[in-house]
Structures are given as C-alpha cells and as structure tokens.
Design a protein around this motif. Sequence first.
Motif, PDB file in Angstrom:
ATOM      1  N   ILE A 299       0.835  -1.204   0.000  1.00 50.10           N
ATOM      2  CA  ILE A 299       0.000   0.000   0.000  1.00 50.10           C
ATOM      3  C   ILE A 299       0.869   1.252   0.000  1.00 50.10           C
ATOM      4  O   ILE A 299       0.557   2.244  -0.682  1.00 50.10           O
ATOM      5  CB  ILE A 299      -0.944  -0.017   1.224  1.00 50.10           C
ATOM      6  CG1 ILE A 299      -1.985  -1.126   1.079  1.00 50.10           C
ATOM      7  CG2 ILE A 299      -1.649   1.333   1.379  1.00 50.10           C
ATOM      8  CD1 ILE A 299      -2.857  -1.315   2.309  1.00 50.10           C
ATOM      9  N   TRP A 303      -0.005   4.161  -3.357  1.00 52.07           N
ATOM     10  CA  TRP A 303      -1.038   5.157  -3.064  1.00 52.07           C
ATOM     11  C   TRP A 303      -1.427   5.948  -4.305  1.00 52.07           C
ATOM     12  O   TRP A 303      -2.533   6.452  -4.410  1.00 52.07           O
ATOM     13  CB  TRP A 303      -0.538   6.113  -1.974  1.00 52.07           C
ATOM     14  CG  TRP A 303      -0.692   5.619  -0.576  1.00 52.07           C
ATOM     15  CD1 TRP A 303       0.299   5.351   0.313  1.00 52.07           C
ATOM     16  CD2 TRP A 303      -1.910   5.320   0.108  1.00 52.07           C
ATOM     17  NE1 TRP A 303      -0.213   4.906   1.508  1.00 52.07           N
ATOM     18  CE2 TRP A 303      -1.566   4.880   1.410  1.00 52.07           C
ATOM     19  CE3 TRP A 303      -3.257   5.381  -0.245  1.00 52.07           C
ATOM     20  CZ2 TRP A 303      -2.533   4.510   2.352  1.00 52.07           C
ATOM     21  CZ3 TRP A 303      -4.217   5.007   0.691  1.00 52.07           C
ATOM     22  CH2 TRP A 303      -3.856   4.574   1.956  1.00 52.07           C
ATOM     23  N   LEU A 307      -2.003  11.508  -4.641  1.00 47.21           N
ATOM     24  CA  LEU A 307      -2.184  11.671  -3.198  1.00 47.21           C
ATOM     25  C   LEU A 307      -0.880  12.153  -2.579  1.00 47.21           C
ATOM     26  O   LEU A 307       0.168  11.540  -2.746  1.00 47.21           O
ATOM     27  CB  LEU A 307      -2.602  10.334  -2.562  1.00 47.21           C
ATOM     28  CG  LEU A 307      -2.904  10.383  -1.064  1.00 47.21           C
ATOM     29  CD1 LEU A 307      -4.070  11.317  -0.764  1.00 47.21           C
ATOM     30  CD2 LEU A 307      -3.194   8.982  -0.532  1.00 47.21           C
ATOM     31  N   ARG A 315       2.494   8.998   5.687  1.00 43.89           N
ATOM     32  CA  ARG A 315       2.302   7.999   4.639  1.00 43.89           C
ATOM     33  C   ARG A 315       2.435   6.580   5.215  1.00 43.89           C
ATOM     34  O   ARG A 315       1.651   5.690   4.880  1.00 43.89           O
ATOM     35  CB  ARG A 315       3.324   8.215   3.519  1.00 43.89           C
ATOM     36  CG  ARG A 315       3.159   7.270   2.334  1.00 43.89           C
ATOM     37  CD  ARG A 315       4.219   7.505   1.259  1.00 43.89           C
ATOM     38  NE  ARG A 315       3.992   6.663   0.098  1.00 43.89           N
ATOM     39  CZ  ARG A 315       3.785   7.101  -1.131  1.00 43.89           C
ATOM     40  NH1 ARG A 315       3.748   8.409  -1.366  1.00 43.89           N
ATOM     41  NH2 ARG A 315       3.604   6.263  -2.134  1.00 43.89           N
ATOM     42  N   TYR A 318      -0.693   5.831   7.448  1.00 37.43           N
ATOM     43  CA  TYR A 318      -1.865   5.555   6.609  1.00 37.43           C
ATOM     44  C   TYR A 318      -1.771   4.154   5.999  1.00 37.43           C
ATOM     45  O   TYR A 318      -2.777   3.442   5.890  1.00 37.43           O
ATOM     46  CB  TYR A 318      -1.972   6.609   5.499  1.00 37.43           C
ATOM     47  CG  TYR A 318      -2.755   7.840   5.874  1.00 37.43           C
ATOM     48  CD1 TYR A 318      -2.460   8.538   7.045  1.00 37.43           C
ATOM     49  CD2 TYR A 318      -3.774   8.317   5.060  1.00 37.43           C
ATOM     50  CE1 TYR A 318      -3.172   9.679   7.386  1.00 37.43           C
ATOM     51  CE2 TYR A 318      -4.497   9.455   5.406  1.00 37.43           C
ATOM     52  CZ  TYR A 318      -4.195  10.128   6.575  1.00 37.43           C
ATOM     53  OH  TYR A 318      -4.906  11.245   6.926  1.00 37.43           O
ATOM     54  N   SER A 319      -0.569   3.766   5.597  1.00 33.60           N
ATOM     55  CA  SER A 319      -0.380   2.441   4.991  1.00 33.60           C
ATOM     56  C   SER A 319      -0.658   1.340   6.005  1.00 33.60           C
ATOM     57  O   SER A 319      -1.368   0.366   5.714  1.00 33.60           O
ATOM     58  CB  SER A 319       1.037   2.312   4.437  1.00 33.60           C
ATOM     59  OG  SER A 319       1.321   3.328   3.497  1.00 33.60           O
ATOM     60  N   HIS A 322      -4.545   1.210   6.987  1.00 27.81           N
ATOM     61  CA  HIS A 322      -5.439   0.602   6.003  1.00 27.81           C
ATOM     62  C   HIS A 322      -5.141  -0.880   5.789  1.00 27.81           C
ATOM     63  O   HIS A 322      -6.050  -1.657   5.472  1.00 27.81           O
ATOM     64  CB  HIS A 322      -5.367   1.367   4.683  1.00 27.81           C
ATOM     65  CG  HIS A 322      -6.064   2.690   4.716  1.00 27.81           C
ATOM     66  ND1 HIS A 322      -5.450   3.833   5.172  1.00 27.81           N
ATOM     67  CD2 HIS A 322      -7.330   3.051   4.375  1.00 27.81           C
ATOM     68  CE1 HIS A 322      -6.302   4.845   5.101  1.00 27.81           C
ATOM     69  NE2 HIS A 322      -7.446   4.402   4.631  1.00 27.81           N
ATOM     70  N   SER A 333     -11.420   3.838   7.454  1.00 28.91           N
ATOM     71  CA  SER A 333     -10.517   4.527   6.541  1.00 28.91           C
ATOM     72  C   SER A 333     -10.185   5.900   7.086  1.00 28.91           C
ATOM     73  O   SER A 333     -10.974   6.497   7.835  1.00 28.91           O
ATOM     74  CB  SER A 333     -11.157   4.655   5.154  1.00 28.91           C
ATOM     75  OG  SER A 333     -10.314   5.396   4.283  1.00 28.91           O
ATOM     76  N   LEU A 339     -12.418   4.985   0.235  1.00 30.69           N
ATOM     77  CA  LEU A 339     -11.521   4.800  -0.905  1.00 30.69           C
ATOM     78  C   LEU A 339     -12.066   5.427  -2.182  1.00 30.69           C
ATOM     79  O   LEU A 339     -11.460   5.276  -3.237  1.00 30.69           O
ATOM     80  CB  LEU A 339     -11.243   3.309  -1.120  1.00 30.69           C
ATOM     81  CG  LEU A 339     -10.519   2.615   0.046  1.00 30.69           C
ATOM     82  CD1 LEU A 339     -10.226   1.161  -0.302  1.00 30.69           C
ATOM     83  CD2 LEU A 339      -9.230   3.336   0.413  1.00 30.69           C
ATOM     84  N   ILE A 344      -7.470   8.970  -4.707  1.00 27.99           N
ATOM     85  CA  ILE A 344      -7.213   7.523  -4.822  1.00 27.99           C
ATOM     86  C   ILE A 344      -8.389   6.771  -5.435  1.00 27.99           C
ATOM     87  O   ILE A 344      -8.367   5.548  -5.504  1.00 27.99           O
ATOM     88  CB  ILE A 344      -6.890   6.902  -3.441  1.00 27.99           C
ATOM     89  CG1 ILE A 344      -8.042   7.138  -2.467  1.00 27.99           C
ATOM     90  CG2 ILE A 344      -5.589   7.434  -2.911  1.00 27.99           C
ATOM     91  CD1 ILE A 344      -7.872   6.399  -1.157  1.00 27.99           C
ATOM     92  N   SER A 347      -7.003   4.824  -8.221  1.00 22.12           N
ATOM     93  CA  SER A 347      -5.761   4.080  -7.962  1.00 22.12           C
ATOM     94  C   SER A 347      -6.097   2.591  -7.924  1.00 22.12           C
ATOM     95  O   SER A 347      -6.211   1.979  -6.860  1.00 22.12           O
ATOM     96  CB  SER A 347      -5.130   4.531  -6.638  1.00 22.12           C
ATOM     97  OG  SER A 347      -4.795   5.906  -6.680  1.00 22.12           O
ATOM     98  N   LEU A 350      -3.977  -0.026  -6.073  1.00 20.22           N
ATOM     99  CA  LEU A 350      -4.213   0.063  -4.637  1.00 20.22           C
ATOM    100  C   LEU A 350      -5.487  -0.693  -4.260  1.00 20.22           C
ATOM    101  O   LEU A 350      -5.521  -1.425  -3.262  1.00 20.22           O
ATOM    102  CB  LEU A 350      -4.325   1.531  -4.220  1.00 20.22           C
ATOM    103  CG  LEU A 350      -4.724   1.794  -2.761  1.00 20.22           C
ATOM    104  CD1 LEU A 350      -3.618   1.347  -1.822  1.00 20.22           C
ATOM    105  CD2 LEU A 350      -5.051   3.278  -2.543  1.00 20.22           C
TER     106      LEU A 350
END
Length: 610
Positions: A299, A303, A307, A315, A318-319, A322, A333, A339, A344, A347, A350
């Motif tokens: 992830i 991204w 973003l 970053r 957030y990874s 999620h 989220s 999402l 994103i 994406s 992702l």
Amino acid sequence: MSDSLKRRVNAIRERINIRLFDSRDNVLRDLRTAGVLVSSLTILALIYFHGFHLTIPERVVVGFIIKFSIGFYLLKYVLEFVYSFSPIQHLKETKWEGILMAFLFLNILSINIFDTEIMSFFGELLGLEALDQFFLIFIQGYFLLIVFLELGKASTFLPFASLSPPALLAISFIILILIGTGLLMLPEMTSSGMSMPFSDALFTSISASCVTGLIVVDTATYFSFKGQFIIMMLFQLGGLNIISFATFFALFTKKGIGIRHQSLIQANYSNESLTSSAELFRKIIRFTFQIEALGAILIFFFWGANLHFDSLGQRLFYSIFHSISAFNNAGFSLFTNGLMEAPIQNSYFLHLIIAIIVIFGGLGFGTIRDIFTLRQVRERMRKPWKTLSVGSRIALYSTGVLLVLGFVVFFVFEFNGTMADKSIGGQIITAIFQSATTRTAGFNTVDIGSLALPVLIFFIFLMFIGASTGSTGGGIKTTTFALVFLSAWSTIRGKKKVEIFKQTIPWELLNRAFSIFLFSVSVILVGIFVLSISDPHLGLARIAFEEVSAFCTVGLSTGITSELSGVGRTVIMLSMFIGRIGTITLAFALSSRKKESNDYKYPKANFMVG
C-alpha cells in the motif's frame, strides 16, 4: 569452553543458587506483585499524559513515573536472571523481554552520552513526533501482559475458571469496548481538543472492536493522530479476539474447563487437538503480522501520484492503518469518503491490493494454515492423494463462487450507474473490489447510497453470508451457508445423508449450522422491526441494509448511520456486538447445557411439514 572451566562456572553457579535459595520464592513473588502495581501506575500515567493537555509540573511527574518504571523493569529482569537456576535457559525463555531490556539500556546510554532518545530520533526522522511515547505504551503493555501471564500460570488471578470460554470471550469484548470508550473520550483523542460525547465514543468503540466500520463521526477529521491510533488498536485487537481469546484462556484453564469446552474450542478453530493450541496461537499471530506487514509495504508504494502526504511518517501510518483495517475486515478509513476519495478513487492497483488483503483476512486462519504452511505443502507434495481439508475446500469454493456472483451482479446493474464514468478496466476492478469487500470488509470505491435497489438486495445476501469460519470477518460464515444449502438440496433430492467431497456431514454440524442460521435471521428481523418503528423516515430498504451490515460486521452504509435516533443507534450497537461474538457463542455464554439422559426415549412424532 574447556571442561575444567565449565566445572568451575557450574560450581560457582551452584554456590550462588544455594545462597539465594532461601530468599528466591519471596523475592520473585514480591517482584511480580510490584510489577503489577508499577505497570498499572505507568499505564495510567501514560493515558493521562496522552489524554490531556498537561502543565509543565504534570509532565515532570509523568516523566518521573515512566523513568522509574523503566528502572524497575531493568532491575526486575536482572534479579530474575540472578535468581534463575538456569540463566542460559532463562535468557532463551525471555528473549523478547531481553531484547526490550537491551533496548532500554541502550536508550539510557544514548540519553546520558548523546543527550538523545533513540525513539525520539527515529520519530523526528519519520515525522512521527509521538513515536517514542507510543513505544513506551507498547513496552508497558507488554510487561503488563507478562505479569498477567505469570499470574495466570500460577492460577492466582483466574476466578473465571468456572466460566465457559464463550463467556470469557464475551467478557473480553465488553472489557475491550469499555476501555476503548474511555480512551476515545479523552480530550487529546479529538482534533478539536474537546472530549467526545459518551454515546459517540461508545458507538465508535463497539464498531472498531467488533471490526464493523460504521461511524457516526468522520474518522479522518474528527480524531487526532492519537485517536486514530486507538481506533487502529481496537480493530486489531477486535479482529484477533474472536479467534485467539478462547485459545489464550484454554492454555491456562485447560485442567478446569472440561472436555466439553475443549471440544468447543477445537471445533471453533478446526484444530486437531487442544494440546496444539499454543502452536495455533503462535501461527495466528505470525500470519496476522506477516500479511499486515506485507500489505502495508505494498500500500505504501501504490497510493498513487495524486495523493500527497504531509510527511513520510503520515504515509507510513496511513499504509499500516489501512492494511490492518483490510486484513481485519474492519472497513475503517482515514479518508472522509473512504476509498472513493478523489486522489485515490482511480488508484486501481491500490484497490486490488486492499481487496486481496481483505480476501486473505476472510478466508480463515485454518484455511490459510492448510494452504500456506510449509509442512502442509511438503506433506501434499510427498503424498499427492492428500488434499486440503473439507473446511478449507468449502471456504475456497464458497469464496470463489460468491466473488464471481458479486462481480457479475454489480457489473451488470452498475455498468451505466455508479461506474458510468469509468473506463472498462476501471469498471472491472471496481466490480471485483466491491464484490470482495461487500461480504464483510466494508470498504467502498463507489457511493453505496446511489446503488440500484437490486444491487442493494444482493449485497444484503452477500453480507449475510460473510466470510469463512475462523476468520476476522463476520456474517453467518460460508461453511454455515454451504451446509444449510447442501442439507436443503439433499432433502429435495430425497437423500437421507448430506455428502460433500465424498464425505458425510455429521448431524451435529448440520444442527449447529441451522441454529446459527435461525438465530442470525431472528436477530436481524428483530433489529429491522425495531428500526422500522424508531426510524421509519429512513425507508425500509436502507434500514434493512444498515441492520444486516451491522449484525454481519460489514460496515457498509447508505449514509444513514449518523441520522439514526438514539434507539436506532442502540439497536445497531447491539447488533454489532451480538454479530461479532456470534449468536451461538452468546447462547453458550448465557446458559448452561443440560445433560442428556439415555434412560428413556420418546416415540417418534410424524406430521406434515410444508
């Protein structure tokens, strides 16, 4: 080391053991007692430190408590090492504790020599200013767990021995929910610095602990980093609780819970025997962190270019957030629109990564172990006739069929609807994603409130079935639905036995599947009935969707969660809790089974059905 040197070392060690023998038991007992007090005090101090805006004197006091606890644990570890009859064996048995002690010692040296804390240095490097403080929370929680484990092995703190594992499981969730509620109500957990209302905090804690994902406030904007971190911990613990707590307690209450309880745990985890519960528990933890770590790495790099994060630390957080949310099928989220957030929404790599993590989380640890454990793979390679277990095959086939059905229905009915502005490739990936996450994960890349009515109805069907047994997901489970369907199919065909993969399904499993099915339908219908009275203005279709999503711990919503009345929110909270611990587990927890007598037998009844 020469033999003579070994003999000298052993002789010295023997003399030390003799000298310390008389005081050993008293010292170790006092250390355990003091450890509980110090751990509790430090945890409270850290909660106070992170939950409130403190004055400088208050910060000094908290800092002193933390430093004192670190010094105490270093001393405790050294004394336990000295009093151990076999120091080398002690180091092996406490290697993780030893690693933490070594890190604390290096941290103290770093502070005194370089005037820098190691975790503070890495926190500034990653842009996570609170990283050092959260590491201290982890350390104190780790040691508190060690203390409870030691007490548990000594059987000094478990008056719960007379309770059933299902009752312990229910109690563990209640405790987790209450702790989460209290933490989320602390002022520093919100971005505004104001305390969260009790009702909202309770709803959020239940939703996170029961890995549902329904929200009454925006997780992305309402909570601070600390609040988001607490939510992440709640759905991580909530996802593991359902599959590990019974095993955890079984390790320390095995002698007292009886054969019936052992068989219950064995059935829940598809385990060969209770004696391998420790191994199963370790595999559960290992699989969980391995998949979540790999998911977070993927992830992190996918991204998308649109973003932008404020820092590398954001970053990374957030990874991780999620990835854990996806594997535990939580659906939380850190984006306001989930999402389908603009940067994103397209994406697609992702989306595929998250969908795959969700599928792994929903397969069940028994199936993952059966497929990916090296020992199982080698066994099947040596013995080609040995196949996957019946439960694993049911989980795989059911998951595959439901994924395909969900994809087809969503693609056909939303081709010119919510996916009209997407390319054909984007439409395919979006349909795959929603089919994968609808059953229990709760992520969305389209507006659920804008879906066509046939799609909503079919999604209710998918949510009701849910994930596989022994997984982090909810629903009645794929195995339950498969057994109910196979039983009905066998009855229609006039067969007296239910068979699958050239094996006969025992009546005990069929009765349990029908019980789960009946209880689940009953709870959902009662929930819809009450919601139709308390919130009739929201419409029956949306109410039914919300109730099924709550009971099956999915987390998808047409947008009515925050609009529910007080009674409506209570219904949803109860549905999430009952759906998570399971209606059958709740029934076992609240009642005791009567012993069947073989002294008599009633005559068979014969009457028309249908």
